[in-house]
Design an enzyme around this catalytic site. Sequence first.
Site, PDB file in Angstrom:
ATOM      1  N   TYR A  88       0.804  -1.224   0.000  1.00  0.00           N
ATOM      2  CA  TYR A  88       0.000   0.000   0.000  1.00  0.00           C
ATOM      3  C   TYR A  88       0.837   1.275   0.000  1.00  0.00           C
ATOM      4  O   TYR A  88       0.294   2.371  -0.034  1.00  0.00           O
ATOM      5  CB  TYR A  88      -0.927   0.011   1.218  1.00  0.00           C
ATOM      6  CG  TYR A  88      -1.869  -1.176   1.251  1.00  0.00           C
ATOM      7  CD1 TYR A  88      -2.987  -1.227   0.427  1.00  0.00           C
ATOM      8  CD2 TYR A  88      -1.627  -2.259   2.100  1.00  0.00           C
ATOM      9  CE1 TYR A  88      -3.847  -2.313   0.451  1.00  0.00           C
ATOM     10  CE2 TYR A  88      -2.475  -3.347   2.131  1.00  0.00           C
ATOM     11  CZ  TYR A  88      -3.591  -3.369   1.305  1.00  0.00           C
ATOM     12  OH  TYR A  88      -4.436  -4.443   1.319  1.00  0.00           O
ATOM     13  N   ASN A 120      -9.826   0.721   7.911  1.00  0.00           N
ATOM     14  CA  ASN A 120     -11.188   0.662   8.433  1.00  0.00           C
ATOM     15  C   ASN A 120     -11.268   0.375   9.921  1.00  0.00           C
ATOM     16  O   ASN A 120     -12.351   0.470  10.516  1.00  0.00           O
ATOM     17  CB  ASN A 120     -12.001  -0.378   7.665  1.00  0.00           C
ATOM     18  CG  ASN A 120     -12.279   0.041   6.232  1.00  0.00           C
ATOM     19  OD1 ASN A 120     -11.943   1.147   5.816  1.00  0.00           O
ATOM     20  ND2 ASN A 120     -12.889  -0.848   5.470  1.00  0.00           N
ATOM     21  N   ASP A 132      -6.734  11.059   3.838  1.00  0.00           N
ATOM     22  CA  ASP A 132      -7.002  11.390   2.442  1.00  0.00           C
ATOM     23  C   ASP A 132      -8.437  11.865   2.271  1.00  0.00           C
ATOM     24  O   ASP A 132      -9.329  11.425   2.994  1.00  0.00           O
ATOM     25  CB  ASP A 132      -6.749  10.175   1.557  1.00  0.00           C
ATOM     26  CG  ASP A 132      -7.586   8.980   2.000  1.00  0.00           C
ATOM     27  OD1 ASP A 132      -7.271   8.400   3.066  1.00  0.00           O
ATOM     28  OD2 ASP A 132      -8.564   8.634   1.306  1.00  0.00           O
ATOM     29  N   HIS A 181      -4.674   6.249  -0.599  1.00  0.00           N
ATOM     30  CA  HIS A 181      -5.267   6.041   0.724  1.00  0.00           C
ATOM     31  C   HIS A 181      -4.236   6.185   1.834  1.00  0.00           C
ATOM     32  O   HIS A 181      -4.606   6.221   3.014  1.00  0.00           O
ATOM     33  CB  HIS A 181      -5.895   4.646   0.773  1.00  0.00           C
ATOM     34  CG  HIS A 181      -7.224   4.596   1.457  1.00  0.00           C
ATOM     35  ND1 HIS A 181      -8.015   5.695   1.685  1.00  0.00           N
ATOM     36  CD2 HIS A 181      -7.921   3.531   1.986  1.00  0.00           C
ATOM     37  CE1 HIS A 181      -9.131   5.325   2.302  1.00  0.00           C
ATOM     38  NE2 HIS A 181      -9.093   4.032   2.503  1.00  0.00           N
ATOM     39  N   ASN A 189     -14.280   5.834   5.967  1.00  0.00           N
ATOM     40  CA  ASN A 189     -14.378   4.707   6.891  1.00  0.00           C
ATOM     41  C   ASN A 189     -13.362   4.771   8.026  1.00  0.00           C
ATOM     42  O   ASN A 189     -13.676   4.424   9.172  1.00  0.00           O
ATOM     43  CB  ASN A 189     -14.222   3.386   6.136  1.00  0.00           C
ATOM     44  CG  ASN A 189     -15.401   3.087   5.230  1.00  0.00           C
ATOM     45  OD1 ASN A 189     -16.508   3.566   5.451  1.00  0.00           O
ATOM     46  ND2 ASN A 189     -15.164   2.297   4.193  1.00  0.00           N
TER      47      ASN A 189
END
Length: 223
Positions: A70, A122, A147, A75, A168
């Site tokens: 990631y 999340n 973000d 994100h 979230n």
Amino acid sequence: MSLAVATPTTTSAISPLLSSSSDPRRRALTASPPRRTRLTVVASVPDPAARPAEYTPWLIAGLGNPGGKYHGTRHNVGFEMVDRIAQVEGIVMNTIQSKSLLGVGSIGEVPVLLVKPQSYMNYCGEAIGPLAAYYQVPLRHILVIYDEMSLPNGVLRLQRKGGHGRHNGLQNVIEHLDGCREFPRLSIGIGSPPGKMDTRAFLLQKFSSEERVQVHPSFSTYS
């Protein structure tokens, strides 16, 4: 302590916390017209003349997903900003606590906790909530960086409080702060998905070289 955005027309006798230079440059909070601003977090008391300032810790948490998979994705801009602060201030992120990668240090005379939750986006509140309770950090000293698709790529927005805007990660933070929303947040614009592109795919996609050039000044805010 208080959180403030200072514009070129604002004067202040305090020293900046989230800036290591006296005249940093950053992107405008609005798309037009562009202007220079200064982001500061400062120490204060109800009656400064009555007693010295008390430097209550700040918890600065960037939201994102752990792991190389990631790294560099839209994100994860919250993680990137925390990394930037750690680099500039010489704070080593080497402690694992409460499902987080944690850096303990200070900016000026103010103690700070730099936090990168490792519980995935999340569920990042599962990390931030317990840390805030353990270190007795008041809501007004919890700065969450994340973000924001409703802002153009690279544009910053600082708010003293607010809702989760269907983010979230931010929603989970609010849930683990007993539903309280009265904490400051810094959102970094990443733009919106083009056409009918899936939102999740957009968020987990790495920035293009052109987009990276646009978003880079956001991180140069802290320099």
